[in-house]
Write a protein that holds these residues in place. Structure first.
Motif, PDB file in Angstrom:
ATOM      1  N   ALA A  29      -1.832   0.526  -5.487  1.00 21.89           N
ATOM      2  CA  ALA A  29      -0.451   0.059  -5.638  1.00 21.89           C
ATOM      3  C   ALA A  29       0.486   1.001  -4.892  1.00 21.89           C
ATOM      4  O   ALA A  29       0.262   2.215  -4.849  1.00 21.89           O
ATOM      5  CB  ALA A  29      -0.063   0.003  -7.108  1.00 21.89           C
ATOM      6  N   ILE A  30       1.535   0.434  -4.314  1.00 25.51           N
ATOM      7  CA  ILE A  30       2.553   1.239  -3.652  1.00 25.51           C
ATOM      8  C   ILE A  30       3.922   0.795  -4.143  1.00 25.51           C
ATOM      9  O   ILE A  30       4.212  -0.398  -4.224  1.00 25.51           O
ATOM     10  CB  ILE A  30       2.466   1.140  -2.110  1.00 25.51           C
ATOM     11  CG1 ILE A  30       3.506   2.053  -1.460  1.00 25.51           C
ATOM     12  CG2 ILE A  30       2.595  -0.297  -1.616  1.00 25.51           C
ATOM     13  CD1 ILE A  30       3.338   2.223   0.044  1.00 25.51           C
ATOM     14  N   ALA A  31       4.763   1.775  -4.502  1.00 22.44           N
ATOM     15  CA  ALA A  31       6.117   1.498  -4.969  1.00 22.44           C
ATOM     16  C   ALA A  31       7.127   1.890  -3.893  1.00 22.44           C
ATOM     17  O   ALA A  31       7.001   2.951  -3.273  1.00 22.44           O
ATOM     18  CB  ALA A  31       6.404   2.267  -6.253  1.00 22.44           C
ATOM     19  N   PHE A  32       8.112   1.023  -3.688  1.00 24.18           N
ATOM     20  CA  PHE A  32       9.217   1.308  -2.782  1.00 24.18           C
ATOM     21  C   PHE A  32      10.491   1.497  -3.603  1.00 24.18           C
ATOM     22  O   PHE A  32      10.719   0.788  -4.591  1.00 24.18           O
ATOM     23  CB  PHE A  32       9.415   0.150  -1.800  1.00 24.18           C
ATOM     24  CG  PHE A  32       8.330   0.038  -0.769  1.00 24.18           C
ATOM     25  CD1 PHE A  32       8.462   0.664   0.467  1.00 24.18           C
ATOM     26  CD2 PHE A  32       7.174  -0.691  -1.028  1.00 24.18           C
ATOM     27  CE1 PHE A  32       7.456   0.563   1.423  1.00 24.18           C
ATOM     28  CE2 PHE A  32       6.164  -0.799  -0.087  1.00 24.18           C
ATOM     29  CZ  PHE A  32       6.305  -0.168   1.144  1.00 24.18           C
ATOM     30  N   ASP A  64       0.889   5.107  -4.986  1.00 24.88           N
ATOM     31  CA  ASP A  64       1.705   5.809  -4.004  1.00 24.88           C
ATOM     32  C   ASP A  64       3.143   5.341  -4.144  1.00 24.88           C
ATOM     33  O   ASP A  64       3.393   4.202  -4.579  1.00 24.88           O
ATOM     34  CB  ASP A  64       1.218   5.531  -2.581  1.00 24.88           C
ATOM     35  CG  ASP A  64      -0.185   6.069  -2.334  1.00 24.88           C
ATOM     36  OD1 ASP A  64      -0.484   7.171  -2.834  1.00 24.88           O
ATOM     37  OD2 ASP A  64      -0.976   5.374  -1.673  1.00 24.88           O
ATOM     38  N   SER A  65       4.072   6.191  -3.786  1.00 19.31           N
ATOM     39  CA  SER A  65       5.492   5.848  -3.899  1.00 19.31           C
ATOM     40  C   SER A  65       6.251   6.401  -2.697  1.00 19.31           C
ATOM     41  O   SER A  65       5.980   7.517  -2.253  1.00 19.31           O
ATOM     42  CB  SER A  65       6.056   6.422  -5.203  1.00 19.31           C
ATOM     43  OG  SER A  65       7.385   5.995  -5.412  1.00 19.31           O
ATOM     44  N   THR A  66       7.199   5.626  -2.187  1.00 17.62           N
ATOM     45  CA  THR A  66       7.921   6.053  -0.996  1.00 17.62           C
ATOM     46  C   THR A  66       9.331   5.477  -0.970  1.00 17.62           C
ATOM     47  O   THR A  66       9.580   4.370  -1.460  1.00 17.62           O
ATOM     48  CB  THR A  66       7.173   5.611   0.283  1.00 17.62           C
ATOM     49  OG1 THR A  66       7.896   6.059   1.427  1.00 17.62           O
ATOM     50  CG2 THR A  66       7.009   4.100   0.354  1.00 17.62           C
ATOM     51  N   VAL A  83       2.357  -4.369  -4.639  1.00 18.45           N
ATOM     52  CA  VAL A  83       3.591  -3.753  -4.170  1.00 18.45           C
ATOM     53  C   VAL A  83       4.602  -3.780  -5.309  1.00 18.45           C
ATOM     54  O   VAL A  83       4.716  -4.786  -6.021  1.00 18.45           O
ATOM     55  CB  VAL A  83       4.157  -4.492  -2.938  1.00 18.45           C
ATOM     56  CG1 VAL A  83       5.559  -3.997  -2.596  1.00 18.45           C
ATOM     57  CG2 VAL A  83       3.235  -4.307  -1.741  1.00 18.45           C
ATOM     58  N   ILE A  84       5.338  -2.685  -5.486  1.00 20.76           N
ATOM     59  CA  ILE A  84       6.333  -2.572  -6.544  1.00 20.76           C
ATOM     60  C   ILE A  84       7.682  -2.236  -5.927  1.00 20.76           C
ATOM     61  O   ILE A  84       7.784  -1.328  -5.100  1.00 20.76           O
ATOM     62  CB  ILE A  84       5.950  -1.473  -7.560  1.00 20.76           C
ATOM     63  CG1 ILE A  84       4.554  -1.728  -8.142  1.00 20.76           C
ATOM     64  CG2 ILE A  84       6.980  -1.378  -8.684  1.00 20.76           C
ATOM     65  CD1 ILE A  84       3.995  -0.565  -8.951  1.00 20.76           C
ATOM     66  N   PHE A  85       8.725  -2.983  -6.309  1.00 24.40           N
ATOM     67  CA  PHE A  85      10.096  -2.639  -5.933  1.00 24.40           C
ATOM     68  C   PHE A  85      10.756  -2.033  -7.172  1.00 24.40           C
ATOM     69  O   PHE A  85      10.996  -2.740  -8.157  1.00 24.40           O
ATOM     70  CB  PHE A  85      10.888  -3.871  -5.494  1.00 24.40           C
ATOM     71  CG  PHE A  85      10.474  -4.465  -4.164  1.00 24.40           C
ATOM     72  CD1 PHE A  85       9.510  -3.859  -3.370  1.00 24.40           C
ATOM     73  CD2 PHE A  85      11.066  -5.639  -3.710  1.00 24.40           C
ATOM     74  CE1 PHE A  85       9.131  -4.415  -2.150  1.00 24.40           C
ATOM     75  CE2 PHE A  85      10.707  -6.204  -2.489  1.00 24.40           C
ATOM     76  CZ  PHE A  85       9.735  -5.584  -1.709  1.00 24.40           C
ATOM     77  N   LEU A  86      11.083  -0.738  -7.119  1.00 26.70           N
ATOM     78  CA  LEU A  86      11.619  -0.061  -8.292  1.00 26.70           C
ATOM     79  C   LEU A  86      13.123  -0.246  -8.473  1.00 26.70           C
ATOM     80  O   LEU A  86      13.608  -0.292  -9.606  1.00 26.70           O
ATOM     81  CB  LEU A  86      11.296   1.432  -8.235  1.00 26.70           C
ATOM     82  CG  LEU A  86       9.816   1.807  -8.400  1.00 26.70           C
ATOM     83  CD1 LEU A  86       9.646   3.312  -8.287  1.00 26.70           C
ATOM     84  CD2 LEU A  86       9.275   1.314  -9.737  1.00 26.70           C
ATOM     85  N   ASP A  87      13.876  -0.316  -7.363  1.00 25.34           N
ATOM     86  CA  ASP A  87      15.321  -0.450  -7.548  1.00 25.34           C
ATOM     87  C   ASP A  87      15.989  -1.443  -6.601  1.00 25.34           C
ATOM     88  O   ASP A  87      16.777  -2.261  -7.029  1.00 25.34           O
ATOM     89  CB  ASP A  87      16.016   0.917  -7.486  1.00 25.34           C
ATOM     90  CG  ASP A  87      15.747   1.675  -6.190  1.00 25.34           C
ATOM     91  OD1 ASP A  87      14.947   1.200  -5.366  1.00 25.34           O
ATOM     92  OD2 ASP A  87      16.349   2.756  -6.012  1.00 25.34           O
TER      93      ASP A  87
END
Length: 279
Positions: A29-32, A64-66, A83-87
């Motif tokens: 998983a990757i967070a943006f 991972d987070s970026t 894929v994760i959209f945090l904000d």
């Protein structure tokens, strides 16, 4: 004696092989995130990155987070299952097109709170029809409660993996709750998972009258059956703005039931077929 030693060695290798297999990475998983402007959103981003990282170790997925949205491209996305959209959301055309291709080819997505925000005119106008109208189905932002307060939430679909084992009505962490221009109940592709229970009203403390809800129907978590996705309206911590301390007054991930919904959502998106999470 020689055969006994050989047998024991084979057993040992078999055990370590089974151990490694059971503890392999199930998905990536990757967070943006953007992490600017609103301190409440920044607080949530820091909290979310820490929580997802801890969960990745416990449930054997990579995280991972970026804040580098240029990584929202075909090459990078091909290495991740979720894929994760945090904000926020991507604003450049190439990033938006890459994300749409990713989702239409079977990728998975989880979004929080401000990632669905769109208001024209504002710094985040509704200028992405596919995302706001087709993918999310919610249209534009149409108002919010204030201050951030806990709400009683009702499970709308207890058969979905996201809400498995969750009480029919439960109390959330404090949040600023959004409402939308489109009625999600009228969209056949939308499966509403959680909504605000009527026992929450009045919800919000103001001071503006429109920031206090006294009635209505407000979905706060849903999925679009045309895609593999889940949106949660949670993601705005309560902050001490009034006294100038900017101290965090609440934690989104301090609520066990809410955490369970989010984690079960992530594991479902990662195509983990069987999971049994304790309270």
């Amino acid at each position: 004696m020689r055969f006994r030693i050989l047998y024991l060695l084979l057993l040992q290798f078999s055990y370590y092989g089974l151990f490694a297999q059971n503890h392999s990475i199930h998905f990536k998983a990757i967070a943006f995130f953007t992490g600017k402007n609103d301190l409440a959103h920044i607080s949530f981003v820091h909290e979310a990155n820490k929580w997802f990282s801890e969960m990745s170790k416990q449930h054997h997925f990579s995280f991972d987070s970026t804040s580098d949205w240029s990584k929202l491209n075909d090459t990078v996305l091909s290495a991740y299952q979720v894929v994760i959209f945090l904000d926020t959301r991507p604003d450049s055309i190439p990033q938006r097109e890459a994300f749409r291709r990713y989702m239409e080819k079977g990728g998975a997505w989880m979004g929080f709170h401000f990632s669905a925000f769109a208001l024209t005119p504002s710094a985040y106008p509704q200028n992405w029809d596919w995302y706001h109208n087709d993918f999310l189905g919610s249209g534009e932002y149409d108002g919010n409660t204030w201050r951030p307060t806990a709400a009683m939430l009702k499970v709308e679909d207890g058969k979905h993996p996201v809400t498995k084992g969750v009480p029919a009505v439960w109390k959330s962490a404090p949040n600023e709750w959004y409402k939308w221009t489109k009625d999600l109940r009228r969209n056949a592709a939308i499966r509403i998972l959680l909504s605000i229970d009527s026992s929450s009203f009045p919800l919000g403390t103001g001071p503006k009258p429109q920031e206090i809800w006294h009635s209505g129907y407000y979905p706060v978590a849903w999925t679009n059956t045309k895609y593999r996705m889940v949106y949660f309206n949670m993601g705005h911590n309560d902050m001490d703005y009034e006294h100038g301390t900017n101290k965090e007054l609440s934690a989104t991930f301090g609520n066990k039931v809410q955490n369970k919904c989010i984690l079960q959502s992530l594991l479902w998106l990662g195509k983990i077929k069987r999971f049994n999470l304790s309270e």
